[in-house]
Motif scaffolding. Structure first.
Motif, PDB file in Angstrom:
ATOM      1  N   ASN A  39     -56.502  45.902   7.510  1.00  0.00           N
ATOM      2  CA  ASN A  39     -55.842  47.205   7.430  1.00  0.00           C
ATOM      3  C   ASN A  39     -54.380  47.107   7.822  1.00  0.00           C
ATOM      4  N   GLU A  40     -54.149  46.422   8.913  1.00  0.00           N
ATOM      5  CA  GLU A  40     -52.785  46.265   9.419  1.00  0.00           C
ATOM      6  C   GLU A  40     -51.871  45.620   8.383  1.00  0.00           C
ATOM      7  N   ASN A  41     -52.464  44.699   7.603  1.00  0.00           N
ATOM      8  CA  ASN A  41     -51.653  43.924   6.656  1.00  0.00           C
ATOM      9  C   ASN A  41     -51.997  44.242   5.205  1.00  0.00           C
ATOM     10  N   SER A  42     -52.495  45.456   4.974  1.00  0.00           N
ATOM     11  CA  SER A  42     -53.031  45.778   3.646  1.00  0.00           C
ATOM     12  C   SER A  42     -51.986  45.620   2.535  1.00  0.00           C
ATOM     13  N   SER A  43     -50.704  45.870   2.875  1.00  0.00           N
ATOM     14  CA  SER A  43     -49.690  45.795   1.821  1.00  0.00           C
ATOM     15  C   SER A  43     -49.458  44.337   1.379  1.00  0.00           C
ATOM     16  N   ALA A  44     -49.710  43.410   2.280  1.00  0.00           N
ATOM     17  CA  ALA A  44     -49.390  42.006   1.966  1.00  0.00           C
ATOM     18  C   ALA A  44     -50.594  41.207   1.471  1.00  0.00           C
ATOM     19  N   ILE A  45     -51.787  41.733   1.694  1.00  0.00           N
ATOM     20  CA  ILE A  45     -52.974  40.931   1.361  1.00  0.00           C
ATOM     21  C   ILE A  45     -53.718  41.514   0.158  1.00  0.00           C
ATOM     22  N   SER A  46     -53.817  40.699  -0.863  1.00  0.00           N
ATOM     23  CA  SER A  46     -54.522  41.159  -2.066  1.00  0.00           C
ATOM     24  C   SER A  46     -56.006  40.815  -1.964  1.00  0.00           C
ATOM     25  N   LYS A  47     -56.769  41.382  -2.915  1.00  0.00           N
ATOM     26  CA  LYS A  47     -58.208  41.077  -2.965  1.00  0.00           C
ATOM     27  C   LYS A  47     -58.442  39.582  -3.154  1.00  0.00           C
ATOM     28  N   GLU A  48     -57.573  38.980  -4.001  1.00  0.00           N
ATOM     29  CA  GLU A  48     -57.736  37.539  -4.271  1.00  0.00           C
ATOM     30  C   GLU A  48     -57.499  36.721  -3.008  1.00  0.00           C
ATOM     31  N   THR A  49     -56.484  37.153  -2.243  1.00  0.00           N
ATOM     32  CA  THR A  49     -56.203  36.435  -0.996  1.00  0.00           C
ATOM     33  C   THR A  49     -57.431  36.491  -0.091  1.00  0.00           C
ATOM     34  N   VAL A  50     -58.035  37.663  -0.015  1.00  0.00           N
ATOM     35  CA  VAL A  50     -59.235  37.805   0.823  1.00  0.00           C
ATOM     36  C   VAL A  50     -60.319  36.853   0.331  1.00  0.00           C
ATOM     37  N   ASP A  51     -60.555  36.840  -0.984  1.00  0.00           N
ATOM     38  CA  ASP A  51     -61.599  35.965  -1.530  1.00  0.00           C
ATOM     39  C   ASP A  51     -61.296  34.501  -1.238  1.00  0.00           C
ATOM     40  N   LYS A  52     -60.030  34.145  -1.413  1.00  0.00           N
ATOM     41  CA  LYS A  52     -59.652  32.748  -1.221  1.00  0.00           C
ATOM     42  C   LYS A  52     -59.793  32.294   0.226  1.00  0.00           C
ATOM     43  N   ASN A  53     -59.638  33.257   1.130  1.00  0.00           N
ATOM     44  CA  ASN A  53     -59.645  32.890   2.557  1.00  0.00           C
ATOM     45  C   ASN A  53     -60.913  33.328   3.285  1.00  0.00           C
ATOM     46  N   LEU A  54     -61.944  33.565   2.468  1.00  0.00           N
ATOM     47  CA  LEU A  54     -63.168  34.084   3.063  1.00  0.00           C
ATOM     48  C   LEU A  54     -63.742  33.156   4.139  1.00  0.00           C
ATOM     49  N   MET A  55     -63.621  31.840   3.927  1.00  0.00           N
ATOM     50  CA  MET A  55     -64.153  30.894   4.920  1.00  0.00           C
ATOM     51  C   MET A  55     -63.440  31.025   6.270  1.00  0.00           C
ATOM     52  N   LYS A  56     -62.125  31.230   6.180  1.00  0.00           N
ATOM     53  CA  LYS A  56     -61.369  31.398   7.432  1.00  0.00           C
ATOM     54  C   LYS A  56     -61.772  32.694   8.133  1.00  0.00           C
ATOM     55  N   LEU A  57     -61.927  33.741   7.305  1.00  0.00           N
ATOM     56  CA  LEU A  57     -62.338  35.013   7.905  1.00  0.00           C
ATOM     57  C   LEU A  57     -63.739  34.896   8.508  1.00  0.00           C
ATOM     58  N   TYR A  58     -64.569  34.080   7.846  1.00  0.00           N
ATOM     59  CA  TYR A  58     -65.927  33.868   8.353  1.00  0.00           C
ATOM     60  C   TYR A  58     -65.864  33.148   9.706  1.00  0.00           C
ATOM     61  N   GLU A  59     -65.070  32.064   9.740  1.00  0.00           N
ATOM     62  CA  GLU A  59     -64.910  31.308  10.987  1.00  0.00           C
ATOM     63  C   GLU A  59     -64.429  32.234  12.098  1.00  0.00           C
ATOM     64  N   TYR A  60     -63.452  33.069  11.727  1.00  0.00           N
ATOM     65  CA  TYR A  60     -62.890  33.994  12.714  1.00  0.00           C
ATOM     66  C   TYR A  60     -63.947  34.974  13.229  1.00  0.00           C
ATOM     67  N   SER A  61     -64.706  35.551  12.281  1.00  0.00           N
ATOM     68  CA  SER A  61     -65.632  36.622  12.673  1.00  0.00           C
ATOM     69  C   SER A  61     -66.795  36.115  13.517  1.00  0.00           C
ATOM     70  N   THR A  62     -67.158  34.852  13.361  1.00  0.00           N
ATOM     71  CA  THR A  62     -68.330  34.366  14.105  1.00  0.00           C
ATOM     72  C   THR A  62     -67.992  33.876  15.511  1.00  0.00           C
ATOM     73  N   GLN A  63     -66.710  33.778  15.829  1.00  0.00           N
ATOM     74  CA  GLN A  63     -66.371  33.200  17.136  1.00  0.00           C
ATOM     75  C   GLN A  63     -66.088  34.241  18.201  1.00  0.00           C
ATOM     76  N   SER A  64     -66.109  33.740  19.419  1.00  0.00           N
ATOM     77  CA  SER A  64     -65.888  34.599  20.565  1.00  0.00           C
ATOM     78  C   SER A  64     -64.397  34.856  20.697  1.00  0.00           C
ATOM     79  N   LYS A  65     -64.041  36.141  20.854  1.00  0.00           N
ATOM     80  CA  LYS A  65     -62.611  36.429  20.900  1.00  0.00           C
ATOM     81  C   LYS A  65     -62.198  37.280  22.084  1.00  0.00           C
TER      82      LYS A  65
END
Ligand code: ADP
Ligand code: MG
Length: 313
Positions: A39-65
């Motif tokens: 949301n914070e970066n919605s203007s800069a991040i496209s749907k394709e970017t999200v798809d391409k970086n899904l593994m990173k987002l997955y790694e991020y979401s599963t870890q302790s923060k």
């Protein structure tokens, strides 16, 4: 026939995979922190970017923060790199994961750094966790406040190179004399000042057993030069005239001349310690030599009686 089977299987698997993929993707995108970042970066991040970086987002979401919420302890850290937590950053039009030390690791590293400043010879490591607040909180009777205040005053006033009297803490077994030394060393470590705590009985016993040994000379030199020296349980050793005149005497002499603060703990008061240091050697009482060592102790440290209950019972 076989080929059709294979193709069907493949299709089924693909379908399954697709479903699982969609489910996982939904989970990732519904993760509160991921959602916030997108949301914070919605203007800069496209749907394709999200798809391409899904593994990173997955790694991020599963870890302790946030405040190590998924880990029981630093040792039990679940993250890819123990003690490091990820955060998402926007890099150009892509997404990257950066790792930085987690709150628990920061606390742990600071403690380790402080402990490095406290060296000890024959003193159990657990006194390194002694805290001056605990000393105050555990028993605030008058006979202890004085010692606590003198200890704090030393810590606050001391600067390297400054001539400042240490403390001669005496009192009964188990009242917390060694604990208070540990607390002082800890407070000094917070100011980046290093201390050496030496348990006198073991120190002298080892020296006696290995006269001429190089490591022993090193230990004596270390004791002479330590910015802050704490001689723990002075008087509990079997003192000999050699220990008094060749070891303790020269160490104290050196520290006096160099203005190096020195602390003592003892079950004896000054008078009792003087008697302890005066023994008959071949029938000869050595009062003068004992008096000389006592003079150095008096010069180096202020006597303070510590009373309280025996905490070892
Ligand atoms: P002494 O050196 O006077 O014989 P210690 O410092 O060894 O006594 O204390 C005896 C025991 O009580 C030790 O296990 C020490 O860790 C514990 N202790 C002493 N003072 C405190 C305190 N203020 N808070 C918690 N534990 C303490
Ligand atoms: Mg002790």
């Amino acid at each position: 026939m076989e080929r059709i089977d294979k193709s069907l299987n493949k299709l089924a698997n693909t379908g399954d995979f697709q479903k699982r993929y969609e489910r996982t993707k939904n989970e990732i995108l519904n993760d509160e922190n991921v959602r916030y970042f997108l949301n914070e970066n919605s203007s800069a991040i496209s749907k394709e970017t999200v798809d391409k970086n899904l593994m990173k987002l997955y790694e991020y979401s599963t870890q302790s923060k946030n405040g190590c919420e998924k880990c029981p302890s630093l040792e039990g850290c679940i993250n890819v790199m123990e003690g490091y937590q990820p955060h998402l950053v926007l890099q150009g039009n892509g997404i990257d994961l950066h790792y930085e030390p987690c709150p628990r690791k920061i606390v742990h590293d600071e403690k380790a750094k402080r402990e490095k400043l406290i060296q000890s010879l024959y003193v159990p490591r657990d006194i390194l966790s002694a805290g001056i607040e605990d000393f105050y909180l555990s028993d605030s009777s008058a006979g202890r406040m004085d010692a606590g205040e003198k200890a704090m005053a030393f810590v606050m006033d001391y600067e390297p190179g400054k001539k400042q009297k240490g403390l001669f803490l005496y009192g009964k077994f188990g009242v917390g004399k060694t604990y208070l030394l540990g607390a002082i060393a800890n407070e000094l470590a917070k100011k980046q000042i290093s201390s050496l705590i030496v348990y006198v009985p073991d120190f002298l016993r080892e020296l006696k057993g290995s006269i001429g040994d190089n490591t022993i000379n090193e230990k004596i030199e270390m004791t002479k030069h330590a910015p802050i020296l704490m001689l723990d349980d002075f008087g509990a050793e079997t003192m000999t005239s050699w220990g008094r005149d060749e070891v303790i005497g020269p160490i104290l002499q050196f520290r006096m001349l160099e203005n190096l603060p020195t602390f003592f703990t003892s079950n004896f008061d000054m008078e009792g310690l003087k008697n302890h240091l005066t023994f008959s050697q071949r029938g000869e009482k050595e009062e003068v030599k004992a008096a000389r060592v006592m003079e150095r102790i008096r010069y180096l440290a202020e006597p303070i009686h510590l009373n309280g209950k025996n905490r070892r019972l």
